[in-house]
Design an enzyme around this catalytic site. Structure first.
Site, short mmCIF file in Angstrom:
data_model
loop_
_atom_site.label_atom_id
_atom_site.label_comp_id
_atom_site.label_asym_id
_atom_site.label_seq_id
_atom_site.Cartn_x
_atom_site.Cartn_y
_atom_site.Cartn_z
CE1 TYR B 93 42.59 62.25 33.82
CE2 TYR B 93 43.11 64.27 32.63
CZ TYR B 93 42.80 62.92 32.62
OH TYR B 93 42.71 62.25 31.42
CE1 TYR B 469 45.69 58.83 29.87
CE2 TYR B 469 47.98 59.35 30.30
CZ TYR B 469 46.75 59.72 29.81
OH TYR B 469 46.58 60.96 29.27
NE ARG B 470 46.87 63.23 32.95
CZ ARG B 470 47.04 64.10 31.98
NH1 ARG B 470 46.70 63.80 30.74
NH2 ARG B 470 47.56 65.28 32.22
#
Lengths: 187, 521
Positions: B93, B469-470
């Protein structure tokens, strides 16, 4: 500069003992502290481990990484050297970088059909030495063992080279390993 | 110094003045500005784009709330964008890298105190720099009867993972759900304790989540409204019994039935933990690499996958679960679970001791027992010098949705030359697909292809009604734009909160697609 033989005899401790020892001050290093790590469970890294006293990298490197973090934080070693799967190199690099160790050599060793390709980055002396030896019949993993002896604080260059040899992957080979050397940054 | 990335709004002279003031606060050794020797530790090693796009100008490592307050005064004075990280291990991420080049990374790894562990009530209070390994080792040393719930990589921050809405694999796997009490430093330097912790004589700060008035903890998760400096997190008491199990399924299309079987069991809590259905390659990467089965370009063909399944004695899908509780309770629950799984033709069952040489079993069994490890990084070896970004959409927990997500992602991945490496987790009511887009990080063309593929996946899923969601740094804006109901009302509200709490926009600008007014133009 240390000769390979002197270095191997003096710089690496025997298995079961701490991987550090003193080298005569006339060599330019008052003490040479080296940690050698090697992936467990494949024949190339086993051959590498048979040349040097190594700490094995297990399938789950958790414990090793926690110990490494502690010892690098305390600057216990001047050199951290190893042969591993790439995923473990990335993890080790994280701990090395955040503890002021810098990459001085990197090699990628890939089998593709009957060819083994070594893509290496390092100083001039490392590149010349590997170029002359890795294309021959000598065990490539034992050739790698000399890399710490060819590393020099004064030479920060990272030249690139590619060396190929005709060689088939051993039966349990993952097909790709990386070798690397981190050196603690001089204050 | 001329090529150095700088904050957009600062001249070199202003930047150097700000750094000098930061050095007065933190000393020389906790302000890092050397691009080569110090700041490489803050790059995204799994980036699909060039390092320069996320190169920080500096990093700073405070050790206390008081130091953060002083740093904020400097940041406000010079309008220095601070990118907050806990330990920076949110790989896939973005890791420790900032949203944009030139930001100053506010690295909280040295705030690493375990402030309290309450054995009786089952909670811990920790600072951002405490990793899962740290907390686990602490509890082990104290012979505690409390479990942690680690994310798959154990080196991550307990606080960081919780505030990123991370998840684990024990019954306490929804980490934000287990949050109770939070300390936040706002951009103006004021310090807030949330919930019961804000009562001047509180003795329930980490026992009751809400207190009097709005519950605001969520505002400080996946956001840039403040700097979270302490959290309370509930810990699971060690159960009287623990039995991990694995069920393998032979066909790709079995995912439909697996999800249909698991969803009601999870909803009714007969399966109490994050029930995980793991794809073949994900499991296989613990033991083999792609090269050992396929030397061509593009995704491994079905024949190679079939051979891997045979060689490793795994399924196209592999379900991992665990029973917790007193033995009679586990016995009874297993009867129900076994009957349900046996309704799927070809299901094979494995228990502790059945797979002694399978590292995938071992690390899954550890995770479901709250034992942190780092085994999952082996997946990167599938392609040699592997890296990954994770695509994580949510859908209803139905067989139809599972298959739709799986086939959409698989087909798009194959179109771009990548393998499907994924797992499905049934939460209480929803299904989470984690797709690891694994690529060769040494191949610029492949990195670019991975980047394009990821963008397409977001588009595909937005059309299907699935939200992520991310998000990785590079895709935060694109995903934020898909939360567009009522003319983007939610993000408009986020921006109003941002402007109110951080009018100069010094805290993590752009995090999750939330930008300060000056950068929204």
């Amino acid at each position: 500069m240390l000769s390979r033989r002197v270095f191997l005899l003096s710089a690496f401790a025997v298995s079961g003992l701490p991987l550090l020892t003193s080298v005569a001050s006339s060599t330019g290093y008052s003490s040479k502290k080296v940690l050698v790590l090697s992936e467990n469970g494949c024949s190339d890294s086993s051959a590498f481990a048979s040349c040097l006293p190594v700490k094995p990298i297990e399938a789950d490197p958790s414990l090793l990484l926690q110990e490494l973090d502690k010892s690098l934080r305390e600057k216990e070693y001047e050199f951290v050297f190893g042969l591993s799967r790439d995923s473990n190199f990335v993890l080790i690099e994280q701990y090395a970088q955040q503890n002021a160790y810098r990459l001085h050599y990197h090699g990628s060793h890939q089998y593709q059909r009957n060819t083994l390709t070594h893509s290496v980055r390092g100083n001039k002396e490392i590149l010349e030495s590997l170029s002359s030896q890795l294309s021959g019949n000598e065990s490539w993993t034992s050739v790698l063992g000399q890399i710490p002896t060819l590393s020099d604080y004064a030479d920060e260059s990272m030249l690139s080279g590619k060396i190929e040899s005709i060689r088939s992957a051993p039966a349990n080979s993952s097909g790709h390993l990386v070798s690397w050397l981190f050196k603690v940054r001089q204050a | 110094m001329s090529d150095k990335a700088l904050p957009e709004s600062l001249t070199l002279e202003q930047f150097e003045s700000a750094v000098a003031e930061l050095r007065e606060i933190l000393g020389q050794d906790r302000v890092y500005t050397d691009d080569i020797n110090e700041l490489r530790a803050y790059r995204d090693v799994y980036a699909t784009t060039k390092d320069e796009l996320h190169m920080p100008s500096a990093a700073i490592a405070p050790e206390s709330v008081e130091e953060i307050q002083k740093i904020l005064a400097v940041a406000r004075k010079y309008v220095v964008p601070l990118w907050t990280i806990s330990t920076g291990k949110n790989f896939a991420y973005g890791g420790p890298a900032p949203r944009k080049a030139g930001y100053v990374v506010l690295d909280l790894k040295r705030m690493n105190r375990i402030i309290e562990v309450n054995e009786k009530y089952g909670y811990a209070v920790v600072e951002p720099g405490v990793s899962y390994f740290d907390l686990y080792n602490y509890l082990q040393a104290k012979k505690s009867k409390l479990w942690i719930d680690p994310a798959a990589p154990g080196w991550g921050s307990v606080l960081g993972n919780l505030t990123e809405h991370g998840a684990g694999y024990t019954p306490y796997g929804d980490h934000f759900l287990m949050n109770c009490g939070m300390q936040v430093v706002l951009a103006d330097g004021s310090v807030v304790e949330t919930g019961m912790g804000s009562a001047s004589t509180s003795n329930t700060a980490h026992l009751h989540k809400y207190g009097h008035g709005p519950a605001v903890e969520g505002l400080f998760t996946q956001s840039n409204f403040g700097i979270v400096t302490k959290i309370g997190i509930w810990l699971m008491p060690e159960p009287p019994g623990y039995r991990p199990y694995m069920v393998t399924f032979p066909k790709e299309e079995d995912l439909y039935q697996i999800t249909e079987v698991v969803a009601p069991l999870r909803l009714n809590m007969l399966i109490p933990n994050a029930a995980t259905t793991v794809g073949l390659i994900w499991d296989a990467c613990q033991r083999v690499t792609k090269k050992q089965y396929y030397l061509g370009k593009g995704p491994a063909p079905p024949s190679a996958l079939k051979k891997i399944a045979e060689d490793l004695n795994i399924g196209m899908w592999n379900f991992y679960g665990a029973l917790y509780g007193p033995p009679p309770l586990m016995d009874n629950n297993w009867k129900i679970l076994e009957e349900a799984f046996r309704s799927i033709p070809g299901a094979k069952f494995y228990f502790e001791g059945d797979r002694p040489d399978d590292p995938a079993w071992k690390y899954r069994a550890q995770l479901m027992q709250g034992i942190p490890n780092m085994a999952e990084f082996s997946i990167m070896n599938w392609v040699g010098s592997g890296a990954h970004i994770d695509f994580a959409p949510r859908s209803p927990a139905t067989g139809e949705d599972a298959m739709k997500q799986f086939t959409t992602i698989r087909d798009r991945a194959h179109e771009y030359g990548f393998d499907y490496i994924g797992e499905f987790l049934v939460g209480w009511r929803e299904l989470l697909d984690v797709f690891m887009l694994v690529f060769d990080r040494t191949d610029d063309e492949e990195r670019q292809r991975a980047h394009e593929c990821f963008g397409k996946l977001i588009e595909d899923h937005a059309k299907l009604g699935y939200g992520e969601y991310r998000a990785h740094l590079d895709f935060m804006d694109q995903i934020a734009a898909t939360y567009s109901w009522n003319d983007g009302a939610l993000w408009k509200m986020h921006h109003r909160i941002k402007d109110a709490l951080d009018p100069q926009g010094v805290l993590s600008p752009g995090k999750m697609g939330i930008w300060p007014e000056s950068l929204r133009k």
